[in-house]
Design an enzyme around this catalytic site. Structure first.
Site, PDB file in Angstrom:
ATOM      1  N   LYS A  90       0.855  -1.183   0.146  1.00  0.00           N
ATOM      2  CA  LYS A  90      -0.116   0.136   0.150  1.00  0.00           C
ATOM      3  C   LYS A  90       0.847   1.285  -0.025  1.00  0.00           C
ATOM      4  CE  LYS A  90      -3.969   1.954   0.267  1.00  0.00           C
ATOM      5  NZ  LYS A  90      -3.567   2.957  -1.077  1.00  0.00           N
ATOM      6  N   LYS A 126       5.571   2.082  -2.887  1.00  0.00           N
ATOM      7  CA  LYS A 126       5.440   3.465  -3.511  1.00  0.00           C
ATOM      8  C   LYS A 126       5.696   3.170  -5.200  1.00  0.00           C
ATOM      9  CE  LYS A 126       4.653   7.487  -2.139  1.00  0.00           C
ATOM     10  NZ  LYS A 126       3.870   8.062  -0.889  1.00  0.00           N
ATOM     11  N   ASP A 166      -0.016  10.872  -4.466  1.00  0.00           N
ATOM     12  CA  ASP A 166       1.006  11.337  -3.876  1.00  0.00           C
ATOM     13  C   ASP A 166       1.163  12.764  -4.612  1.00  0.00           C
ATOM     14  OD1 ASP A 166       3.120  10.964  -1.627  1.00  0.00           O
ATOM     15  OD2 ASP A 166       4.216  11.557  -3.251  1.00  0.00           O
ATOM     16  N   SER A 377      -6.971   5.892   3.647  1.00  0.00           N
ATOM     17  CA  SER A 377      -7.047   4.960   2.493  1.00  0.00           C
ATOM     18  C   SER A 377      -7.427   3.632   2.844  1.00  0.00           C
ATOM     19  CB  SER A 377      -5.507   4.821   1.830  1.00  0.00           C
ATOM     20  OG  SER A 377      -5.457   5.958   0.970  1.00  0.00           O
TER      21      SER A 377
HETATM   22  P1  NDP Z   1       0.711  17.803  -4.371  1.00  0.00           P
HETATM   23  O1  NDP Z   1       1.189  17.473  -5.782  1.00  0.00           O
HETATM   24  O2  NDP Z   1      -0.903  17.927  -4.230  1.00  0.00           O
HETATM   25  O3  NDP Z   1       1.263  19.257  -3.887  1.00  0.00           O
HETATM   26  C1  NDP Z   1       2.657  19.129  -3.785  1.00  0.00           C
HETATM   27  C2  NDP Z   1       3.024  20.699  -3.334  1.00  0.00           C
HETATM   28  O4  NDP Z   1       4.408  20.598  -2.827  1.00  0.00           O
HETATM   29  C3  NDP Z   1       2.849  21.719  -4.285  1.00  0.00           C
HETATM   30  O5  NDP Z   1       2.602  23.070  -3.863  1.00  0.00           O
HETATM   31  C4  NDP Z   1       4.168  21.655  -5.134  1.00  0.00           C
HETATM   32  O6  NDP Z   1       4.571  23.022  -6.121  1.00  0.00           O
HETATM   33  C5  NDP Z   1       5.052  21.462  -3.749  1.00  0.00           C
HETATM   34  N1  NDP Z   1       6.425  20.980  -4.127  1.00  0.00           N
HETATM   35  C6  NDP Z   1       6.608  19.727  -4.770  1.00  0.00           C
HETATM   36  N2  NDP Z   1       7.790  19.632  -5.318  1.00  0.00           N
HETATM   37  C7  NDP Z   1       8.533  20.658  -4.951  1.00  0.00           C
HETATM   38  C8  NDP Z   1       9.959  20.857  -4.768  1.00  0.00           C
HETATM   39  N3  NDP Z   1      10.708  20.292  -5.408  1.00  0.00           N
HETATM   40  N4  NDP Z   1      10.300  22.334  -4.155  1.00  0.00           N
HETATM   41  C9  NDP Z   1       9.049  23.042  -3.593  1.00  0.00           C
HETATM   42  N5  NDP Z   1       8.081  22.697  -3.623  1.00  0.00           N
HETATM   43  C10 NDP Z   1       7.605  21.512  -4.245  1.00  0.00           C
HETATM   44  O7  NDP Z   1       1.114  16.698  -3.593  1.00  0.00           O
HETATM   45  P2  NDP Z   1       0.841  16.394  -1.921  1.00  0.00           P
HETATM   46  O8  NDP Z   1       0.147  17.508  -1.082  1.00  0.00           O
HETATM   47  O9  NDP Z   1      -0.375  15.298  -1.920  1.00  0.00           O
HETATM   48  O10 NDP Z   1       2.142  15.996  -1.369  1.00  0.00           O
HETATM   49  C11 NDP Z   1       2.953  16.808  -0.542  1.00  0.00           C
HETATM   50  C12 NDP Z   1       3.958  15.954   0.266  1.00  0.00           C
HETATM   51  O11 NDP Z   1       3.104  15.239   1.323  1.00  0.00           O
HETATM   52  C13 NDP Z   1       4.726  14.885  -0.280  1.00  0.00           C
HETATM   53  O12 NDP Z   1       5.941  14.760   0.408  1.00  0.00           O
HETATM   54  C14 NDP Z   1       4.029  13.668  -0.183  1.00  0.00           C
HETATM   55  O13 NDP Z   1       4.698  12.514  -0.304  1.00  0.00           O
HETATM   56  C15 NDP Z   1       3.507  13.726   1.178  1.00  0.00           C
HETATM   57  N6  NDP Z   1       2.272  13.057   1.455  1.00  0.00           N
HETATM   58  C16 NDP Z   1       1.167  12.809   0.720  1.00  0.00           C
HETATM   59  C17 NDP Z   1       0.153  12.296   1.087  1.00  0.00           C
HETATM   60  C18 NDP Z   1      -1.248  12.443   0.316  1.00  0.00           C
HETATM   61  O14 NDP Z   1      -2.276  11.800   0.883  1.00  0.00           O
HETATM   62  N7  NDP Z   1      -1.509  12.856  -0.855  1.00  0.00           N
HETATM   63  C19 NDP Z   1       0.015  11.500   2.202  1.00  0.00           C
HETATM   64  C20 NDP Z   1       1.280  11.485   3.189  1.00  0.00           C
HETATM   65  C21 NDP Z   1       2.428  12.194   2.656  1.00  0.00           C
HETATM   66  P3  NDP Z   1       4.907  22.959  -7.438  1.00  0.00           P
HETATM   67  O15 NDP Z   1       3.426  22.718  -8.011  1.00  0.00           O
HETATM   68  O16 NDP Z   1       5.453  24.227  -7.867  1.00  0.00           O
HETATM   69  O17 NDP Z   1       5.366  21.612  -7.805  1.00  0.00           O
HETATM   70  O1  2IT Z   2       2.819   9.233   1.529  1.00  0.00           O
HETATM   71  C1  2IT Z   2       1.837   8.545   1.785  1.00  0.00           C
HETATM   72  O2  2IT Z   2       1.301   8.086   2.581  1.00  0.00           O
HETATM   73  C2  2IT Z   2       0.670   8.875   0.767  1.00  0.00           C
HETATM   74  N1  2IT Z   2       1.132   9.177  -0.219  1.00  0.00           N
HETATM   75  C3  2IT Z   2      -0.705   8.110   0.713  1.00  0.00           C
HETATM   76  C4  2IT Z   2      -0.485   6.562   0.441  1.00  0.00           C
HETATM   77  C5  2IT Z   2      -1.957   5.938   0.365  1.00  0.00           C
HETATM   78  O3  2IT Z   2      -2.040   4.774   0.058  1.00  0.00           O
HETATM   79  O4  2IT Z   2      -3.106   6.498   0.855  1.00  0.00           O
END
Ligand code: NDP
Ligand code: 2IT
Length: 445
Positions: A90, A126, A166, A377
């Site tokens: 997952k 992942k 992600d 999830s």
């Molecule tokens: P999104 O794609 O929705 O948003 C990502 C955000 O981070 C955007 O604002 C993006 O800006 C910015 N970003 C990405 N890469 C960079 C970089 N290299 N430098 C600066 N800013 C950056 O992703 P999520 O919100 O889903 O994910 C954000 C973080 O949370 C990640 O680390 C992800 O692994 C983690 N995460 C996500 C989960 C989920 O359920 N979605 C669960 C747990 C963790 P720009 O548009 O300019 O790229």
């Molecule tokens: O980093 C994370 O935990 C996620 N991007 C969510 C993974 C999931 O299976 O909901």
């Protein structure tokens, strides 16, 4: 680390050269484990560490698709199925140009321990691609997702491997991926992906869950000091799924969030982020964050600048790995930071974490603080299994319980490891023990 741990680490380095993010994530976990391995020699006897750093399966594949001009483009797809001791693989899919095997392996490795902490039956994985969704048309996103799933479908399944979103993968992409899976297999296997649309098998509150969960975790941390979120000022980085809903929950709980950011720059809005406007800019318009400042007079856009350094007691990095280095942490200190909870995966560098601990700033690692997303999830999978849909309130209540449990589990494990109050050690130790015990039960493989 002691000599035997160093040997295992060196072997891992040799086998995984040129994978700095993966090496960093392994080091981070191994640094926490020494006391537990000394007091529980059967983990060493069973070679748990050597096995846990080697993915069970790694898949890399070509993704060829046509852009709107009819030009054929080629990207690389990945799925790393890291560990299935606790349940089906997952973890999310990331579409971003920086994606490579090292990044996917670091994320998959962290996911093992995070998923264990949730208390649910989910293994760690992942995947993703170096495809860049920025600036692509909706039709291009659809064709890419269809091409990606045309290979991925054979590796996944509701009881085998369950991807989700992600960076760069949200509800729209999950929809296109699901449609292609269904078309190829001729099966409506709702539980094969999570983060689905709420009218075709998705869970209410999954969109909100990661950001909400991170804030709930921070609230639990504050409670240990007899404090609450209400009245605090919060700095958040990122402007994606995690950041948006961290803003929303922090403000619901009475805090004021004054920053968000993207990879181009940051917003400082001392009157507090207008979350409805933020959603319109990012979720509806899919625009850059600078657009927010153009539409709100109290907000200032700082081109090329990170959000840290403004007055804020709480910092929630919600963008990407290694976004907070020691200098960024020094900026947070200037702003009066007292608590950091990671919404992103591995956003603090090793040096920043060490400085935070030395400065006695409360610090929670992503594998604990952002586990609310994957936990929800797993709740979505449960609803799919039972062909039912729970109310938003019911899912949110379960999320609150899960985050409180993870918080308490981390604190208990930190005491067991002789480092009370260290959430990083606690998360690594508690996650490791759970997975290690299951691996021992299931025999050598
Ligand atoms: P999104 O794609 O929705 O948003 C990502 C955000 O981070 C955007 O604002 C993006 O800006 C910015 N970003 C990405 N890469 C960079 C970089 N290299 N430098 C600066 N800013 C950056 O992703 P999520 O919100 O889903 O994910 C954000 C973080 O949370 C990640 O680390 C992800 O692994 C983690 N995460 C996500 C989960 C989920 O359920 N979605 C669960 C747990 C963790 P720009 O548009 O300019 O790229
Ligand atoms: O980093 C994370 O935990 C996620 N991007 C969510 C993974 C999931 O299976 O909901």
């Amino acid at each position: 680390m002691d000599a035997s741990l160093e040997m295992i680490y060196d072997e891992m380095l040799q086998r995984n050269g040129e994978q700095p993010e993966f090496q960093q994530a392994v080091r981070e976990v191994m640094n926490s484990l020494e006391p537990i391995l000394v007091s529980h020699p059967h983990y060493t006897d069973a070679a748990i560490l050597e096995r846990i750093v080697e993915p069970e399966r790694q898949i890399m594949f070509r993704v060829a698709w046509q852009d709107d001009a009819g030009i054929t483009r080629v990207n690389r797809g990945y799925r790393v199925e890291f560990n299935s001791a606790l349940g089906p693989y997952k973890g999310g899919l990331r579409f971003h140009p920086t994606v490579n095997l090292s990044v996917i392996k670091f994320l998959g490795f962290e996911q093992i321990f995070k998923n264990a902490l949730t208390g649910q039956q989910i293994g760690g994985a992942k995947g993703g691609s170096d495809f860049d969704p920025h600036g692509k048309s909706d039709a291009e996103i659809m064709r890419f997702c269809q091409a990606f799933m045309t290979e991925l479908y054979r590796h996944i399944g509701p009881h085998t491997d369950v991807p989700a979103g992600d960076i760069g993968v949200g509800g729209r992409e999950i929809g296109y991926l699901y449609g292609q899976y269904k078309r190829i297999t001729n099966r409506f296997d709702a539980g094969v992906l999570t983060g689905k649309g709420i009218n075709w098998g998705g869970s209410l509150a999954r969109t909100e869950a990661t950001g909400y969960g991170t804030v709930l975790f921070a609230q639990n941390m504050l409670a240990t000091k007899g404090e609450v979120l209400e009245g605090k000022t919060v700095a958040i980085s990122g402007a994606g799924n995690v950041a948006i809903y961290a803003v929303e929950k922090a403000q619901q709980l009475g805090a004021k969030v004054v920053t968000v950011s993207d990879s181009s720059g940051s917003i400082y809005d001392p009157e507090g982020i207008d979350v409805a406007l933020l959603k319109d800019v990012k979720e509806v318009q899919r625009a850059r964050i600078s657009n927010y400042a153009q539409r709100r007079s109290s907000a200032e856009y700082r081109d090329g600048a990170k959000p840290w350094g403004v007055p804020a007691q709480i910092a929630l990095p919600c963008a990407t790995q290694n976004e907070v280095n020691a200098q960024d942490f020094a900026q947070m200190v200037k702003g009066g930071v007292e608590l950091i909870a990671e919404g992103a995966n591995m956003p603090l560098t090793h040096a920043a974490i060490e400085e935070a601990k030395a400065a006695k700033v409360l610090y929670a690692p992503g594998k604990a603080a952002n586990a609310g997303g994957v936990a929800t999830s797993a709740l979505e999978m449960q609803q799919n299994d039972g062909q039912t849909q729970w109310t938003f309130a019911k899912v949110e209540e379960k999320l609150e319980q899960i985050m409180a449990n993870i918080h308490d589990t981390c604190l208990e494990a930190s005491e067991q490891a002789g480092q009370p109050g260290d959430y990083q050690v606690g998360a690594n130790v508690a996650g490791f023990i759970k997975v290690a015990n299951a691996m021992i039960d299931q025999g050598i493989m």
